[in-house]
Scaffold this active site. Structure first.
Site, PDB file in Angstrom:
ATOM      1  CG  ASP A  88      -5.772 -10.100   4.347  1.00 14.97           C
ATOM      2  OD1 ASP A  88      -4.600  -9.706   4.253  1.00 14.97           O
ATOM      3  OD2 ASP A  88      -6.333 -10.313   5.441  1.00 14.97           O
ATOM      4  CG  ASN A  95      -0.309  -0.051   2.532  1.00 17.64           C
ATOM      5  OD1 ASN A  95       0.774   0.513   2.725  1.00 17.64           O
ATOM      6  ND2 ASN A  95      -0.935  -0.708   3.499  1.00 17.64           N
ATOM      7  CD  GLU A 120       2.104  -2.435   3.397  1.00 18.30           C
ATOM      8  OE1 GLU A 120       1.530  -3.021   4.337  1.00 18.30           O
ATOM      9  OE2 GLU A 120       1.851  -2.673   2.187  1.00 18.30           O
TER      10      GLU A 120
END
Length: 336
Positions: free
Chosen positions: A285, A206, A209
C-alpha cells in the site's frame, strides 16, 4: 536525483488522488501469552487493548494523507455496524467520504489480528468476496463520474484486494475516463483482475502476483537470470496490456521497474534497504502510494522507484498495517 526533501514534500502536497478499490477494517487485539490452553495446544492470549485501523484501499488513502495529498476513496461498504465504524474512523481523521457507498448485498470486510507478546498469532477474516452486483456497480460508477467532474484529479489508484469491488466493467470505464482526461492511472493488482487492467500508466504487482498472473517461473537465486526474466515479463505486460511502467516489488530482493514511455525502454533493479523487519503488512500500500504521488509530480523513474523502495522498507519496521511517516521518509531521502 533530487534529494531536496522540501521540494519533494511540496510536489506531493495537495494532490487530489482517487483511490478505487476494496476497503476494510484492520482490527488488532494486543495482549500477553503466559501459558498454553489445557483444551488444545494453543497459546492463551490475555487481551490488554484493542485497536481498529483503516485497511485495504483505505490504508493507501492514509499513506497519501500522511504525505500531504488529498485522498478520495471510492468503494462500497456493507450496511452494517462495521461499515458505520469505518465511516466514523474516516470522519475522525477528516477524510473525504463522498466516494463511499453502503450496500445491503455485502458485509464490510474486517480482518482481526491477535498479537501476543508482539507476535502475530492468528488472523480472523469476515468478508464477502463476490463481485459487486449490477445495481451497486452502477451506483459506484455514477459516484466516480460525479467526483471526476467536480474535482481536478491528479491520479487514480486501483487498489485491488480481490474482495469484489473492482469489476472488469468498472476498471474499463474508470480507465477510459482517466485516459481521456490525461489522468495518471496506477494499479496494485491481485490475481482475479490481473489481465483486466489495460492502458494504465503504472502496474505494480509483487513477484508472486507476477508468477500467478503470467504463469511464469522466476529464479530468485540467480540475480542475472532474475533480471532477464523480469525484463521479459515487463515486456509481455506492456505488449499485451499496453502498460507504460511496470513496477515489481521483490520483497527482500528489492524492487524492479521498466518504463516503456520512450523508444528505448528504461529498466532498473534496486536492492532492498537493510532493515529490521517486524511486519511486511501494508508495505505494498505504501509503495503504490509513494509511486503514484511521485509519478503525478513528474519525477524521474529512478526517483519514483527509489522513494517507493525507501517508504516500503520504513513501514516494515513497525508491527501491523501503518501508513508512512512523512518526516522519516523525507529524512531518508535527504540522506541519499
Amino acid at each position: 536525483m533530487n534529494n531536496n526533501s522540501a521540494a519533494i514534500a511540496q510536489a506531493f502536497a495537495n494532490k487530489n488522488i482517487l483511490i478505487v478499490g476494496d476497503v476494510m477494517i484492520d482490527a488488532y487485539m494486543w495482549g500477553n501469552v503466559t501459558r498454553i490452553s489445557p483444551e488444545a495446544p494453543v497459546p492463551i492470549v490475555a487481551i490488554e487493548r484493542r485497536e481498529q485501523r483503516l485497511g485495504g484501499a483505505a490504508n493507501v488513502a492514509l499513506n497519501l494523507l500522511s504525505l500531504g495529498a488529498n485522498p478520495i476513496i471510492c468503494s462500497v461498504l456493507g450496511n452494517d455496524d462495521h461499515g458505520r465504524e469505518f465511516a466514523s474512523i474516516m470522519y475522525s481523521k477528516g477524510m473525504d467520504k463522498r466516494g463511499l457507498l453502503q450496500s445491503d448485498d455485502r458485509i464490510t470486510t474486517i480482518k482481526s489480528r491477535v498479537i501476543g507478546n508482539n507476535m502475530h498469532i492468528v488472523r480472523i477474516d469476515e468478508e464477502d468476496t463476490h463481485p459487486l452486483n449490477e445495481y451497486d456497480e452502477g451506483r459506484l460508477l455514477k459516484r466516480i463520474d460525479r467526483i471526476m467532474k467536480d474535482v481536478k484529479v491528479d491520479a487514480v489508484i486501483f487498489q485491488d484486494y480481490d474482495k469484489g469491488c473492482l469489476t472488469p466493467h468498472l476498471i474499463e470505464h474508470v480507465t477510459s475516463i482517466a485516459n481521456k482526461g490525461n489522468i495518471i492511472t496506477t494499479v496494485d493488482p491481485k490475481h482475479r483482475n490481473f489481465s483486466q487492467f489495460r492502458g494504465v500508466t503504472l502496474f505494480k504487482p509483487n513477484l508472486r502476483e507476477m508468477r500467478e498472473g503470467l504463469n511464469l517461473d522466476f529464479d530468485e537465486d540467480n540475480f542475472e537470470v532474475l533480471r532477464q526474466t523480469l525484463d521479459q515479463a515487463a515486456t509481455t505486460l506492456h505488449e499485451h496490456q499496453h502498460i507504460d511502467i511496470v513496477l515489481i516489488t521483490l520483497s527482500n530482493k528489492g524492487i524492479y521497474a521498466c518504463d516503456f514511455r520512450s523508444d528505448v525502454p528504461q529498466s532498473l533493479l534496486l536492492p532492498a534497504c537493510v532493515r529490521s523487519v517486524s511486519d511486511v503488512s501494508g508495505a505494498g500500500d505504501t509503495v503504490i502510494s509513494v509511486a503514484s504521488l511521485a509519478l503525478s509530480a513528474g519525477l524521474s523513474l529512478e526517483e519514483i522507484v527509489t522513494y517507493a523502495n525507501l517508504a516500503g522498507g520504513i513501514v516494515c519496521e513497525q508491527v501491523g498495517v501503518v501508513p508512512i511517516d512523512k518526516e522519516r521518509l523525507l529524512s531518508e531521502i535527504s540522506a541519499l
